[in-house]
Design an enzyme around this catalytic site. Structure first.
Site, PDB file in Angstrom:
ATOM      1  N   HIS A 307       0.778  -1.309   0.015  1.00 55.44           N
ATOM      2  CA  HIS A 307      -0.098  -0.050   0.074  1.00 55.44           C
ATOM      3  C   HIS A 307       0.983   1.161  -0.139  1.00 55.44           C
ATOM      4  CE1 HIS A 307      -3.511  -2.509   0.681  1.00 55.44           C
ATOM      5  NE2 HIS A 307      -3.147  -2.960   1.690  1.00 55.44           N
ATOM      6  N   ASP A 358      -5.029  -8.216  -3.405  1.00 54.74           N
ATOM      7  CA  ASP A 358      -5.267  -8.113  -2.160  1.00 54.74           C
ATOM      8  C   ASP A 358      -6.436  -8.689  -1.547  1.00 54.74           C
ATOM      9  OD1 ASP A 358      -5.305  -6.941   0.669  1.00 54.74           O
ATOM     10  OD2 ASP A 358      -5.388  -4.825   0.214  1.00 54.74           O
TER      11      ASP A 358
END
Length: 485
Positions: A307, A358
């Site tokens: 991220h 993810d």
């Protein structure tokens, strides 16, 4: 061994596990040893009417495979050689999904009701996590990894922290859940880097909550002892992960980093996904999460921050100067309202970029690649931050490198024979001239356009159908019904 025999063996193992579970014991239903075994090294020839060779689209390419690796690449081969398998469309190196939580696939659509934040979404995620057993996790992961294969993904980085039974009691095999994931990847025909994750706390100075007890080994030393029992294989590498700076106490970060360094293994970490985590870290330690990781020896070229959304300029410089990678997960970051990370600045500073699905709001690496570019266009009002070639590299070679396979993700002699072919005649991809096929792939194609996936020379997806998992939608539906029922 025939497929029917393998299936019968898997079913017998699953039934044994279910019987043991009903009797009150906890054991792994499948291990790497009970996974579907490979049939030996592959020797094959593939002929492609168009192939992406890293810098350009080349017509009429033949790839020769020996021992599961590319033995030769020949261009200008106008017709398929005798016995060659024909791959029509654009053939790319196999895609790398650098960041996955397989069980999040069960959240698709169910978390799209109502409003909230990352933190309210997390409560729903905990509910699904609480229902999983080694057996049901195998079923869900096998179906999810098969979906990845259908999307052209040949390797996945599984960020694995669901270690123990509810309440934190270890299984008889302390790695039952991790072994289920390794076996699931083998059954689905893809490679896996199991990033076994240290998750020890609920927050800075806070013990695990009731949901997180099954994630926790109590200390980093205990985590390292359990993780050291994991064994990889031809299709599986073992790496490490720090869930986040809030979930691993600062004085134990170095233990995880040292474990990975000793094994020259990949090390991943969720980093600055949420502003609340940054604020809490500043309050607890007087520094940002990135600085905290740097001070405890976590950053480096084998480390990937996942991220990297809310960073200071100093954070960006620390990540870049240490060659720490960045895995962007744009479909999840927008789904969870996380924000847009400074991917351009990170890459310019020296942080290699990779991509992951993810939470599996969708599983589509082409969507992840274009979303990274389109997010930057929205943020900056400027087009063209990355070329199609650069985005394809993030989805392939740089992703594989982040997963511990620096030789993968290219169509070159010596590389693993991992390929994905997308159609150039679908309603999304028809029309552009072949020399623009890379741009077509990144900016127009979707996972639905994948026609072939080859792993170690084996044809895992043929003409859009999985060759090992007969009914992938049915397998997904059954696995999710078992959890939500």
């Amino acid at each position: 061994m025939q497929l029917t025999n393998r299936t019968a063996e898997t079913n017998r193992t699953a039934e044994t596990a279910r019987a043991a579970e009903r009797a009150g014991t906890a054991q792994a239903p499948r291990t790497a040893e009970t996974a579907r075994a490979a049939d030996g090294p592959v020797t094959a020839t593939y002929w492609m009417d168009h192939a992406w060779l890293g810098t350009h689209v080349e017509p009429d390419v033949t790839v020769e495979v020996a021992g599961g690796r590319i033995a030769g690449v020949r261009t200008g081969v106008r017709t398929p050689p005798p016995g060659a398998t024909v791959l029509r469309g654009l053939t790319l190196p196999g895609l790398a999904n650098t960041h996955s939580h397989a069980f999040h696939r069960a959240l698709r659509a169910t978390v799209q009701v109502g409003t909230g934040t990352f933190w309210t979404w997390r409560e729903l995620m905990y509910q699904v996590a609480s229902r999983l057993t080694p057996d049901s996790y195998f079923d869900l992961a096998r179906a999810t990894y098969a979906e990845m294969a259908l999307a052209g993904i040949t390797a996945v980085g599984e960020f694995h922290y669901l270690h123990h039974a509810p309440g934190g009691t270890p299984y008889a095999d302390p790695n039952a859940m991790g072994e289920a994931l390794i076996a699931a990847a083998a059954d689905a025909g893809i490679r896996i880097t199991l990033l076994d994750t240290a998750y020890l706390a609920a927050g800075f100075g806070e013990p695990p909550n009731r949901h997180q007890l099954r994630f926790s080994d109590t200390t980093a030393d205990a985590w390292a002892e359990r993780a050291s029992l994991l064994k990889g294989g031809d299709h599986a590498l073992i790496g490490a992960a720090i869930h986040s700076v809030r979930a691993v106490p600062a004085d134990q970060l170095a233990t995880v980093a040292r474990w990975a360094e000793e094994r020259e293994a990949p090390l991943h970490v969720h980093l600055s996904e949420q502003l609340a985590e940054n604020d809490a870290c500043l309050a607890a330690h007087g520094r940002t999460p990135t600085r905290l990781l740097a001070d405890h020896g976590v950053l480096g070229p084998r480390t990937t921050g996942v991220h990297n959304t809310h960073l200071t300029q100093e954070d960006i410089a620390l990540l870049g100067s240490s060659s720490t990678g960045t895995c962007m997960c744009p479909t999840t970051e927008r789904d969870l309202a996380d924000g847009i990370g400074p991917a351009v600045a990170l890459q310019k500073a020296g942080s290699p970029l990779s991509l992951g699905s993810d939470s599996h709001a969708v599983i589509d690496l082409f969507e992840e690649a274009r979303a990274m570019e389109l997010n930057e266009r929205l943020r900056t009002h400027i087009r063209g931050h990355w070329t199609a070639a650069a985005l394809l590299r993030a989805a392939s070679a740089d992703g594989h490198a982040a997963l511990g396979r620096p030789d993968a993700g290219v169509l070159e002699p010596g590389a693993p024979a991992d390929l994905t072919t997308i159609a150039l005649d679908s309603v999304r991809t028809a029309g552009p001239v072949p020399r623009l096929a890379a741009e077509t792939a990144v900016f127009a194609a979707s996972a639905a356009d994948v026609r072939h996936t080859v792993v170690a020379g084996r044809h895992i997806v043929r003409d859009g159908r999985h060759t090992l998992v007969e009914d992938v939608p049915g397998a997904l539906a059954a696995a999710m019904a078992a959890l939500h029922g």
